[in-house]
Design a protein around this motif. Sequence first.
Motif, PDB file in Angstrom:
ATOM      1  N   VAL A  25       6.533  -4.686  -7.162  1.00 45.51           N
ATOM      2  CA  VAL A  25       5.212  -4.077  -6.954  1.00 45.51           C
ATOM      3  C   VAL A  25       4.534  -4.507  -5.653  1.00 45.51           C
ATOM      4  CG1 VAL A  25       2.835  -4.012  -7.821  1.00 45.51           C
ATOM      5  CG2 VAL A  25       4.745  -3.501  -9.351  1.00 45.51           C
ATOM      6  N   PRO A  26       4.367  -5.807  -5.377  1.00 45.31           N
ATOM      7  CA  PRO A  26       3.666  -6.169  -4.129  1.00 45.31           C
ATOM      8  C   PRO A  26       4.393  -5.697  -2.872  1.00 45.31           C
ATOM      9  CG  PRO A  26       4.634  -8.114  -5.192  1.00 45.31           C
ATOM     10  CD  PRO A  26       4.725  -7.001  -6.168  1.00 45.31           C
ATOM     11  N   CYS A  27       5.723  -5.662  -2.922  1.00 46.79           N
ATOM     12  CA  CYS A  27       6.488  -5.182  -1.767  1.00 46.79           C
ATOM     13  C   CYS A  27       6.258  -3.690  -1.550  1.00 46.79           C
ATOM     14  CB  CYS A  27       7.972  -5.448  -1.983  1.00 46.79           C
ATOM     15  SG  CYS A  27       8.376  -7.176  -2.314  1.00 46.79           S
ATOM     16  N   ALA A  28       6.221  -2.919  -2.653  1.00 43.93           N
ATOM     17  CA  ALA A  28       5.984  -1.476  -2.555  1.00 43.93           C
ATOM     18  C   ALA A  28       4.561  -1.194  -2.097  1.00 43.93           C
ATOM     19  CB  ALA A  28       6.246  -0.822  -3.910  1.00 43.93           C
ATOM     20  N   LYS A  29       3.623  -2.001  -2.568  1.00 41.52           N
ATOM     21  CA  LYS A  29       2.220  -1.835  -2.133  1.00 41.52           C
ATOM     22  C   LYS A  29       2.070  -2.118  -0.654  1.00 41.52           C
ATOM     23  CE  LYS A  29      -0.603  -2.346  -6.265  1.00 41.52           C
ATOM     24  NZ  LYS A  29      -1.738  -3.090  -6.878  1.00 41.52           N
ATOM     25  N   ALA A  30       2.826  -3.079  -0.168  1.00 46.50           N
ATOM     26  CA  ALA A  30       2.761  -3.414   1.254  1.00 46.50           C
ATOM     27  C   ALA A  30       3.266  -2.256   2.111  1.00 46.50           C
ATOM     28  CB  ALA A  30       3.583  -4.674   1.532  1.00 46.50           C
ATOM     29  N   ARG A  31       4.117  -1.421   1.537  1.00 47.29           N
ATOM     30  CA  ARG A  31       4.605  -0.247   2.257  1.00 47.29           C
ATOM     31  C   ARG A  31       3.630   0.921   2.168  1.00 47.29           C
ATOM     32  NH1 ARG A  31       8.578  -1.079   5.719  1.00 47.29           N
ATOM     33  NH2 ARG A  31       9.073   1.136   5.521  1.00 47.29           N
ATOM     34  N   GLY A  32       2.578   0.773   1.351  1.00 46.41           N
ATOM     35  CA  GLY A  32       1.554   1.804   1.242  1.00 46.41           C
ATOM     36  C   GLY A  32       1.843   2.881   0.220  1.00 46.41           C
ATOM     37  N   ALA A  33       2.912   2.730  -0.570  1.00 44.85           N
ATOM     38  CA  ALA A  33       3.258   3.749  -1.567  1.00 44.85           C
ATOM     39  C   ALA A  33       2.273   3.743  -2.726  1.00 44.85           C
ATOM     40  CB  ALA A  33       4.679   3.515  -2.087  1.00 44.85           C
ATOM     41  N   PHE A  34       2.142   4.887  -3.387  1.00 40.50           N
ATOM     42  CA  PHE A  34       1.294   5.010  -4.575  1.00 40.50           C
ATOM     43  C   PHE A  34       2.165   4.709  -5.790  1.00 40.50           C
ATOM     44  CE2 PHE A  34      -0.886   7.194  -8.029  1.00 40.50           C
ATOM     45  CZ  PHE A  34      -2.224   6.915  -7.774  1.00 40.50           C
ATOM     46  N   LEU A  35       1.729   3.763  -6.635  1.00 41.44           N
ATOM     47  CA  LEU A  35       2.552   3.269  -7.733  1.00 41.44           C
ATOM     48  C   LEU A  35       2.048   3.784  -9.076  1.00 41.44           C
ATOM     49  CD1 LEU A  35       3.466   1.455  -5.397  1.00 41.44           C
ATOM     50  CD2 LEU A  35       3.517  -0.465  -6.998  1.00 41.44           C
ATOM     51  N   VAL A  36       2.961   4.304  -9.873  1.00 43.47           N
ATOM     52  CA  VAL A  36       2.646   4.780 -11.222  1.00 43.47           C
ATOM     53  C   VAL A  36       3.604   4.120 -12.210  1.00 43.47           C
ATOM     54  CG1 VAL A  36       2.376   6.769 -12.742  1.00 43.47           C
ATOM     55  CG2 VAL A  36       1.990   7.027 -10.275  1.00 43.47           C
ATOM     56  N   SER A  37       3.043   3.473 -13.222  1.00 43.68           N
ATOM     57  CA  SER A  37       3.877   2.869 -14.267  1.00 43.68           C
ATOM     58  C   SER A  37       3.872   3.765 -15.502  1.00 43.68           C
ATOM     59  CB  SER A  37       3.364   1.473 -14.627  1.00 43.68           C
ATOM     60  OG  SER A  37       2.013   1.532 -15.077  1.00 43.68           O
ATOM     61  N   LEU A  38       5.031   3.901 -16.118  1.00 38.81           N
ATOM     62  CA  LEU A  38       5.188   4.632 -17.379  1.00 38.81           C
ATOM     63  C   LEU A  38       5.645   3.616 -18.409  1.00 38.81           C
ATOM     64  CD1 LEU A  38       7.066   7.833 -16.088  1.00 38.81           C
ATOM     65  CD2 LEU A  38       4.603   7.465 -16.293  1.00 38.81           C
ATOM     66  N   THR A  39       4.737   3.189 -19.276  1.00 38.61           N
ATOM     67  CA  THR A  39       5.013   2.081 -20.190  1.00 38.61           C
ATOM     68  C   THR A  39       4.593   2.427 -21.612  1.00 38.61           C
ATOM     69  OG1 THR A  39       2.856   1.085 -19.723  1.00 38.61           O
ATOM     70  CG2 THR A  39       4.699   0.398 -18.333  1.00 38.61           C
ATOM     71  N   SER A  40       5.055   1.609 -22.570  1.00 41.64           N
ATOM     72  CA  SER A  40       4.769   1.895 -23.980  1.00 41.64           C
ATOM     73  C   SER A  40       4.028   0.783 -24.705  1.00 41.64           C
ATOM     74  CB  SER A  40       6.088   2.185 -24.727  1.00 41.64           C
ATOM     75  OG  SER A  40       6.663   3.380 -24.279  1.00 41.64           O
ATOM     76  N   VAL A  41       3.849  -0.361 -24.065  1.00 42.66           N
ATOM     77  CA  VAL A  41       3.112  -1.469 -24.687  1.00 42.66           C
ATOM     78  C   VAL A  41       1.711  -1.540 -24.079  1.00 42.66           C
ATOM     79  CG1 VAL A  41       3.019  -3.969 -25.034  1.00 42.66           C
ATOM     80  CG2 VAL A  41       5.221  -2.776 -25.140  1.00 42.66           C
ATOM     81  N   PRO A  42       0.663  -1.398 -24.887  1.00 43.07           N
ATOM     82  CA  PRO A  42      -0.706  -1.433 -24.352  1.00 43.07           C
ATOM     83  C   PRO A  42      -1.026  -2.775 -23.687  1.00 43.07           C
ATOM     84  CG  PRO A  42      -0.673  -0.560 -26.597  1.00 43.07           C
ATOM     85  CD  PRO A  42       0.685  -1.125 -26.337  1.00 43.07           C
ATOM     86  N   GLY A  43      -1.817  -2.712 -22.609  1.00 41.09           N
ATOM     87  CA  GLY A  43      -2.285  -3.924 -21.943  1.00 41.09           C
ATOM     88  C   GLY A  43      -1.202  -4.713 -21.255  1.00 41.09           C
ATOM     89  N   ASN A  44      -0.129  -4.056 -20.827  1.00 39.45           N
ATOM     90  CA  ASN A  44       0.992  -4.768 -20.204  1.00 39.45           C
ATOM     91  C   ASN A  44       0.683  -5.108 -18.752  1.00 39.45           C
ATOM     92  OD1 ASN A  44       2.397  -2.620 -18.328  1.00 39.45           O
ATOM     93  ND2 ASN A  44       1.938  -1.550 -20.249  1.00 39.45           N
TER      94      ASN A  44
END
Length: 347
Positions: free
Chosen positions: A132-151
């Motif tokens: 995540v921090p590496c992808a953010k440093a590249r400026g990409a928009f990040l979307v997580s698809l998860t099934s456990v609340p509050g992860n």
Amino acid sequence: MGSLPPPHLDFSSANHGNEHHHHQEISEDNLLTLFKSQQDLLNHFFKHLDLSQTLDFSRVLLSTSGTVFFTGVGKSAFVANKISQTLISLSFRSSFLSPLDALHGDIGALSSRDVLVLFSKSGSTEELLRLVPCAKARGAFLVSLTSVPGNPLAGVCDMNVHLPLQRELCPFNLAPVTSTAIQMVFGDTIAVALMAARNLTKEEYGANHPAGRIGKSLIFKVKDVMKKKEELPVCKEGDLIMDQLVELTSKGCGCLLVVDEHHRLIGTFTDGDLRRTLKASGEAIFKLSVGEMCNRNPRTIGPESMAVEAMKKMESPPSPVQFLPVVNEDKTLIGIVTLHGLVSAGL
């Protein structure tokens, strides 16, 4: 999360060594129970999916000017890769990004115009959290698809879509069999929504599948599959039938194409016509010309017509034929398309 008792299955024989393996079996009732349980679990997903989150996610993918990257670990990686391939087949720029390879150089593929979609049932996958921090440093928009609340993954991404999971079908609630089914259904449904939003045509879809029957039927034209020039069994109307037997049989078309001095099509003479003429005329066939016995009103087709249309024309009433002469606007013969040729081309 809610709980659902696993279907009752007898696993006792697995604990008694190999000597009991010949007693193992799967009953119809057990299978039915499992499929019904999986259906219930999937219905839980459909009933509790947040459509507002889903719509926002769809709009992000639709509006991105760059590439939609998908990533995941384990079974989720297979799903992520499959969804990416589906989008590619629908003319979207997409790719799978391995989280391990990303940390060893592949992160360079990401830019500020891209979206990175992270599949994770738990949202606590260590490899994704490191990414995540590496992808953010590249400026990409990040979307997580998860099934456990509050992860934790949802908390550090720009957007999260919750994929409701009641439990895994696995009797131990461990093997990812329902969660991956949910991920696949979600991703593929979003892909079709994007397909509709882009107004992707059947022809455009076929162009992305040129090796398949769908693609070939939408791409191949008669000129792409026809025989031409030296491959054509050509003769003049004044030629004697018996002098043209080699031409009739050697070109593999089952016919002669009768043309005038300007190479315009006059008619066709088939091996069936030969048999009928021989039966009706006997020895007189030695004196008959092709022009006397040819069909002067054969079905023809143009070179720009779709190959699948040629096949339909061959099969149309009053009776099917095995070939179609290919002519241009002034009836000049330029080729022949045969049923065998169309089948060989995969149509």
